[in-house]
Structure formats: C-alpha cells, structure tokens
Design a protein around this motif. Structure first.
Motif, PDB file in Angstrom:
ATOM      1  N   MET A   9     -43.098  15.856 -20.763  1.00  0.00           N
ATOM      2  CA  MET A   9     -43.550  14.485 -20.659  1.00  0.00           C
ATOM      3  C   MET A   9     -43.126  13.754 -21.931  1.00  0.00           C
ATOM      4  N   ASP A  10     -42.378  12.679 -21.755  1.00  0.00           N
ATOM      5  CA  ASP A  10     -41.928  11.952 -22.939  1.00  0.00           C
ATOM      6  C   ASP A  10     -42.972  10.920 -23.367  1.00  0.00           C
ATOM      7  N   ARG A  11     -42.684  10.265 -24.461  1.00  0.00           N
ATOM      8  CA  ARG A  11     -43.648   9.349 -25.078  1.00  0.00           C
ATOM      9  C   ARG A  11     -44.057   8.211 -24.138  1.00  0.00           C
ATOM     10  N   ALA A  12     -43.122   7.634 -23.406  1.00  0.00           N
ATOM     11  CA  ALA A  12     -43.425   6.523 -22.497  1.00  0.00           C
ATOM     12  C   ALA A  12     -44.354   6.986 -21.365  1.00  0.00           C
ATOM     13  N   GLU A  13     -44.097   8.177 -20.849  1.00  0.00           N
ATOM     14  CA  GLU A  13     -44.954   8.718 -19.790  1.00  0.00           C
ATOM     15  C   GLU A  13     -46.367   8.968 -20.310  1.00  0.00           C
ATOM     16  N   LYS A  14     -46.466   9.459 -21.530  1.00  0.00           N
ATOM     17  CA  LYS A  14     -47.784   9.687 -22.131  1.00  0.00           C
ATOM     18  C   LYS A  14     -48.537   8.376 -22.308  1.00  0.00           C
ATOM     19  N   GLN A  15     -47.832   7.335 -22.780  1.00  0.00           N
ATOM     20  CA  GLN A  15     -48.473   6.036 -22.956  1.00  0.00           C
ATOM     21  C   GLN A  15     -48.936   5.464 -21.619  1.00  0.00           C
ATOM     22  N   GLU A  16     -48.132   5.658 -20.580  1.00  0.00           N
ATOM     23  CA  GLU A  16     -48.492   5.180 -19.242  1.00  0.00           C
ATOM     24  C   GLU A  16     -49.729   5.925 -18.730  1.00  0.00           C
ATOM     25  N   LEU A  17     -49.765   7.245 -18.947  1.00  0.00           N
ATOM     26  CA  LEU A  17     -50.913   8.042 -18.509  1.00  0.00           C
ATOM     27  C   LEU A  17     -52.176   7.634 -19.252  1.00  0.00           C
ATOM     28  N   VAL A  18     -52.083   7.430 -20.556  1.00  0.00           N
ATOM     29  CA  VAL A  18     -53.235   7.003 -21.353  1.00  0.00           C
ATOM     30  C   VAL A  18     -53.715   5.633 -20.878  1.00  0.00           C
ATOM     31  N   SER A  19     -52.801   4.728 -20.608  1.00  0.00           N
ATOM     32  CA  SER A  19     -53.166   3.401 -20.132  1.00  0.00           C
ATOM     33  C   SER A  19     -53.854   3.475 -18.768  1.00  0.00           C
ATOM     34  N   THR A  20     -53.323   4.298 -17.864  1.00  0.00           N
ATOM     35  CA  THR A  20     -53.915   4.463 -16.535  1.00  0.00           C
ATOM     36  C   THR A  20     -55.310   5.071 -16.639  1.00  0.00           C
ATOM     37  N   LEU A  21     -55.448   6.120 -17.452  1.00  0.00           N
ATOM     38  CA  LEU A  21     -56.754   6.753 -17.634  1.00  0.00           C
ATOM     39  C   LEU A  21     -57.755   5.788 -18.258  1.00  0.00           C
ATOM     40  N   ASN A  22     -57.306   4.997 -19.222  1.00  0.00           N
ATOM     41  CA  ASN A  22     -58.187   4.033 -19.869  1.00  0.00           C
ATOM     42  C   ASN A  22     -58.701   3.021 -18.855  1.00  0.00           C
ATOM     43  N   ASP A  23     -57.819   2.510 -18.002  1.00  0.00           N
ATOM     44  CA  ASP A  23     -58.238   1.573 -16.953  1.00  0.00           C
ATOM     45  C   ASP A  23     -59.225   2.237 -16.003  1.00  0.00           C
ATOM     46  N   THR A  24     -58.969   3.499 -15.676  1.00  0.00           N
ATOM     47  CA  THR A  24     -59.863   4.247 -14.786  1.00  0.00           C
ATOM     48  C   THR A  24     -61.234   4.399 -15.421  1.00  0.00           C
ATOM     49  N   PHE A  25     -61.274   4.793 -16.685  1.00  0.00           N
ATOM     50  CA  PHE A  25     -62.549   4.991 -17.378  1.00  0.00           C
ATOM     51  C   PHE A  25     -63.336   3.686 -17.496  1.00  0.00           C
ATOM     52  N   LYS A  26     -62.626   2.564 -17.638  1.00  0.00           N
ATOM     53  CA  LYS A  26     -63.308   1.269 -17.766  1.00  0.00           C
ATOM     54  C   LYS A  26     -63.868   0.776 -16.439  1.00  0.00           C
ATOM     55  N   SER A  27     -63.196   1.092 -15.345  1.00  0.00           N
ATOM     56  CA  SER A  27     -63.558   0.478 -14.070  1.00  0.00           C
ATOM     57  C   SER A  27     -64.326   1.379 -13.104  1.00  0.00           C
ATOM     58  N   THR A  28     -64.404   2.654 -13.375  1.00  0.00           N
ATOM     59  CA  THR A  28     -65.013   3.570 -12.416  1.00  0.00           C
ATOM     60  C   THR A  28     -66.527   3.648 -12.567  1.00  0.00           C
ATOM     61  N   GLY A  29     -67.203   4.039 -11.483  1.00  0.00           N
ATOM     62  CA  GLY A  29     -68.664   4.128 -11.501  1.00  0.00           C
ATOM     63  C   GLY A  29     -69.173   5.369 -12.207  1.00  0.00           C
ATOM     64  N   VAL A  30     -68.530   6.504 -11.976  1.00  0.00           N
ATOM     65  CA  VAL A  30     -68.971   7.769 -12.558  1.00  0.00           C
ATOM     66  C   VAL A  30     -67.756   8.665 -12.798  1.00  0.00           C
ATOM     67  N   VAL A  31     -67.838   9.468 -13.856  1.00  0.00           N
ATOM     68  CA  VAL A  31     -66.792  10.436 -14.181  1.00  0.00           C
ATOM     69  C   VAL A  31     -67.452  11.787 -14.392  1.00  0.00           C
ATOM     70  N   VAL A  32     -66.863  12.819 -13.777  1.00  0.00           N
ATOM     71  CA  VAL A  32     -67.348  14.186 -13.937  1.00  0.00           C
ATOM     72  C   VAL A  32     -66.237  14.992 -14.584  1.00  0.00           C
ATOM     73  N   VAL A  33     -66.582  15.783 -15.594  1.00  0.00           N
ATOM     74  CA  VAL A  33     -65.621  16.639 -16.271  1.00  0.00           C
ATOM     75  C   VAL A  33     -65.987  18.084 -15.964  1.00  0.00           C
ATOM     76  N   ALA A  34     -64.974  18.876 -15.589  1.00  0.00           N
ATOM     77  CA  ALA A  34     -65.233  20.265 -15.223  1.00  0.00           C
ATOM     78  C   ALA A  34     -64.096  21.158 -15.697  1.00  0.00           C
ATOM     79  N   HIS A  35     -64.414  22.440 -15.941  1.00  0.00           N
ATOM     80  CA  HIS A  35     -63.394  23.450 -16.211  1.00  0.00           C
ATOM     81  C   HIS A  35     -62.874  23.949 -14.877  1.00  0.00           C
ATOM     82  N   TYR A  36     -61.571  24.157 -14.807  1.00  0.00           N
ATOM     83  CA  TYR A  36     -60.989  24.633 -13.560  1.00  0.00           C
ATOM     84  C   TYR A  36     -60.137  25.880 -13.745  1.00  0.00           C
ATOM     85  N   ALA A  37     -60.225  26.541 -14.888  1.00  0.00           N
ATOM     86  CA  ALA A  37     -59.390  27.706 -15.187  1.00  0.00           C
ATOM     87  C   ALA A  37     -59.586  28.777 -14.116  1.00  0.00           C
TER      88      ALA A  37
END
Length: 172
Positions: free
Chosen positions: A1-29
């Motif tokens: 993943m190059d730098r531009a893709e990382k910035q796009e992913l961070v931007s998308t995740l940031n928008d998701t975190f700002k607009s979503t109702g609930v977030v669940v974090v889990a281990h999936y190993a």
C-alpha cells in the motif's frame, strides 16, 4: 500500500468514525476466509459493515473524532464493525462471537461513550430500531382497531336484531 492509498484509507475511516452510530472493535486472529466472508454477509444483512485496517492507520483516523477514546483497543489483529443503527453491529458481532471462539469482542464506542466488551453485549441485547418502530406502529394501530370495532359493534347488533325479526316473520 503506497502513501496515497494510506491517506485515502485514513480519510475514509475518519469519515466513517465521525458519521457512524456505533463502532465495535474485535480480535479476529485465526478466523478463516470463509468465516470472515460469513461475518461480512451477516453484517451486511443487518445494515452494518466490517473493515480490517492496520492499527496504526485506524489510530490516526480516530484522531479528532468522538471515538478517539478507542485507540487503546487497536492492538493485535483487529477488525472494525460499524453501523448507523446503534444495535446492528454489536448484535451481529456478539452473536457471531458466540459461535466462533476466534472472534473476540474487545469493546467499542457510541459517540463519546466508551464501551467495554460487556457494554457491547448489553447494547446487543437491546431491540433494533426496526423492531422498536414495529412495536410503536403496533401500539398505535391497536387503539385505532379497537375504536373501529367499538363503533361497528352497535351497527352490527342492530343488523342482527333486524335479521332475527325477519327470520321470525318468515317462520310465522
């Protein structure tokens, strides 16, 4: 993943975190690809989504959001489940974790409220927005149907009395 893709992913995740109702974090190993596909399908049916992102990028995306308190949850192999409905993602994640030991719910967040694993389970036990709407509609419709029955009852009784006299007259 190059730098531009990382910035796009961070931007998308940031928008998701700002607009979503609930977030669940889990281990999936240890979850197989088919298990993850099944989880994604169940989440999609419930109106939720699952994303796997690098912890470092997720932590960067959390900065400046109400969910910034969740940064400590991003250790190890983590996935993010989120939905606009505050019950959908926790419900699916908790139910799936019961069948698959490899999925371990760590916690999450709903707005500025931090949720531990027990908080996510408690949220999952609540009825969803659609279930609540159905209950409200049922409660609103019940009195209306009762009123209609009460209004129709006298007319029905009069009709039965007239019919009884008519039957009595024909018999005589």
């Amino acid at each position: 993943m190059d730098r531009a893709e990382k910035q796009e992913l961070v931007s998308t995740l940031n928008d998701t975190f700002k607009s979503t109702g609930v977030v669940v974090v889990a281990h999936y190993a240890g979850l197989s690809v088919s298990d993850m596909t099944t989880l994604r399908g169940k989440m999609k049916e419930a109106g939720a989504q699952v994303k796997v992102a690098k912890n470092r990028l997720a932590k960067i995306a959390l900065e400046g959001t109400d969910l910034a308190h969740m940064t400590s949850l991003f250790e190890g192999q983590t996935l993010i489940a989120y939905s606009d409905d505050p019950v959908a993602a926790p419900k699916v994640a908790t139910e799936y974790a019961k069948t698959k030991d490899k999925l371990v719910v760590l916690g999450g967040g709903m707005g500025q409220t931090a949720l531990d694993a027990d908080g996510v389970k408690a949220l999952a036990s609540l009825p969803s927005l659609d279930e609540l709407r159905a209950k409200i509609v049922g409660m609103v419709q019940t009195p209306a149907s009762r009123i209609a029955q009460v209004v129709q009852a006298p007319g029905g009784q009069v009709a039965r009395v007239i019919q009884a006299y008519a039957d009595k007259g024909e018999a005589a």
